[in-house]
Design a protein around this motif. Structure first.
Motif, short mmCIF file in Angstrom:
data_model
loop_
_atom_site.label_atom_id
_atom_site.label_comp_id
_atom_site.label_asym_id
_atom_site.label_seq_id
_atom_site.Cartn_x
_atom_site.Cartn_y
_atom_site.Cartn_z
N MET A 233 0.83 -1.20 0.00
CA MET A 233 0.00 0.00 0.00
C MET A 233 0.87 1.26 0.00
N ALA A 234 1.81 1.32 0.93
CA ALA A 234 2.61 2.53 1.10
C ALA A 234 3.38 2.89 -0.17
N PHE A 235 3.95 1.88 -0.82
CA PHE A 235 4.81 2.13 -1.97
C PHE A 235 4.14 1.81 -3.31
N CYS A 236 2.79 1.61 -3.27
CA CYS A 236 2.01 1.33 -4.48
C CYS A 236 2.63 0.20 -5.29
N ASN A 237 2.90 -0.90 -4.59
CA ASN A 237 3.54 -2.07 -5.20
C ASN A 237 2.47 -3.10 -5.54
N GLU A 238 2.06 -3.10 -6.80
CA GLU A 238 0.99 -3.99 -7.24
C GLU A 238 1.34 -5.46 -7.03
N ALA A 239 2.56 -5.85 -7.34
CA ALA A 239 2.97 -7.26 -7.20
C ALA A 239 2.87 -7.71 -5.75
N ALA A 240 3.28 -6.86 -4.82
CA ALA A 240 3.21 -7.21 -3.39
C ALA A 240 1.76 -7.38 -2.96
N LEU A 241 0.88 -6.49 -3.40
CA LEU A 241 -0.53 -6.58 -3.03
C LEU A 241 -1.18 -7.82 -3.63
N ARG A 242 -0.85 -8.15 -4.86
CA ARG A 242 -1.40 -9.36 -5.48
C ARG A 242 -0.92 -10.62 -4.76
N LYS A 243 0.29 -10.59 -4.25
CA LYS A 243 0.82 -11.73 -3.51
C LYS A 243 0.16 -11.85 -2.14
N ASP B 281 -9.90 -13.70 -4.90
CA ASP B 281 -11.32 -13.47 -4.61
C ASP B 281 -11.54 -12.67 -3.33
N ALA B 282 -10.50 -12.08 -2.77
CA ALA B 282 -10.61 -11.31 -1.52
C ALA B 282 -11.55 -10.12 -1.70
N LYS B 283 -12.19 -9.74 -0.61
CA LYS B 283 -13.05 -8.57 -0.58
C LYS B 283 -12.48 -7.57 0.43
N ILE B 284 -12.65 -6.28 0.13
CA ILE B 284 -12.19 -5.20 0.98
C ILE B 284 -13.42 -4.36 1.29
N ASP C 240 -8.88 -6.54 -7.11
CA ASP C 240 -8.40 -5.74 -8.22
C ASP C 240 -8.86 -4.29 -8.13
N GLU C 241 -10.08 -4.06 -7.67
CA GLU C 241 -10.56 -2.68 -7.47
C GLU C 241 -9.75 -1.99 -6.37
N PHE C 242 -9.44 -2.73 -5.31
CA PHE C 242 -8.64 -2.19 -4.21
C PHE C 242 -7.25 -1.81 -4.72
N ILE C 243 -6.62 -2.70 -5.47
CA ILE C 243 -5.28 -2.42 -5.98
C ILE C 243 -5.31 -1.20 -6.90
N ALA C 244 -6.31 -1.10 -7.75
CA ALA C 244 -6.43 0.07 -8.64
C ALA C 244 -6.54 1.36 -7.82
N ALA D 127 -3.75 4.54 -7.69
CA ALA D 127 -4.17 5.88 -8.09
C ALA D 127 -3.58 6.97 -7.18
N GLU D 128 -3.00 6.56 -6.06
CA GLU D 128 -2.40 7.50 -5.10
C GLU D 128 -0.89 7.54 -5.30
N PRO D 129 -0.25 8.65 -4.92
CA PRO D 129 1.21 8.68 -5.03
C PRO D 129 1.85 7.79 -3.97
N PRO D 130 2.94 7.10 -4.33
CA PRO D 130 3.60 6.24 -3.35
C PRO D 130 4.36 7.05 -2.31
N ALA D 131 4.61 6.41 -1.18
CA ALA D 131 5.45 7.02 -0.14
C ALA D 131 6.86 7.19 -0.69
N ALA D 132 7.59 8.13 -0.15
CA ALA D 132 8.96 8.38 -0.59
C ALA D 132 9.84 7.17 -0.26
N PRO D 133 10.76 6.83 -1.14
CA PRO D 133 11.69 5.72 -0.84
C PRO D 133 12.37 5.95 0.50
#
Length: 119
Positions: free
Chosen positions: A18-28, A33-36, A50-54, A58-64
């Motif tokens: 979430m913090a770094f907008c890492n799609e691969a991490a969130l998918r893992k 079929d998870a619900k949020i 998939d809606e949650f990840i999108a 859409a938000e800017p990631p946290a600074a490295p």
């Protein structure tokens, strides 16, 4: 690695994703079929993974180098089912998340996220 450690690893993957907008991490971290679910801006929000990840992307990631807030308050494990209560922040908002886990094929995944947005 114990079940509690393995679950903690997934929670870290989720919060960092979430913090770094890492799609691969969130998918893992989440089952496909998870619900949020939670109340957001005065309405019930009910999203697929998939809606949650999108929404996250859409938000800017946290600074490295940023250290995201992650406070695991409760972990409860019974066989192949588990529950974690975690406080975290995303996009300047603080949340308490209730994460339901299921161990599938030897791996823990989040199957449901119920959240509370702090005001």
């Amino acid at each position: 690695m114990s079940d509690e450690q393995a679950i903690g690893t997934v929670v870290h993957l989720y919060v960092d994703g979430m913090a770094f907008c890492n799609e691969a991490a969130l998918r893992k971290a989440f089952h496909p079929d998870a619900k949020i679910i939670g109340n957001f801006q005065g309405a019930v929000e009910w999203m697929s993974r998939d809606e949650f990840i999108a929404a996250i992307l859409a938000e800017p990631p946290a600074a490295p180098g940023t250290q995201p807030l992650l406070d695991i308050e409760i972990t409860d494990i019974e066989g192949d089912a588990a529950f974690v209560k975690v406080t975290d922040e995303f996009a300047g908002m603080r949340f308490t998340d209730y994460l339901s886990f299921l161990k599938i094929g030897g791996h823990w995944v989040i199957v449901n996220k119920l959240y509370h947005l702090h005001r």
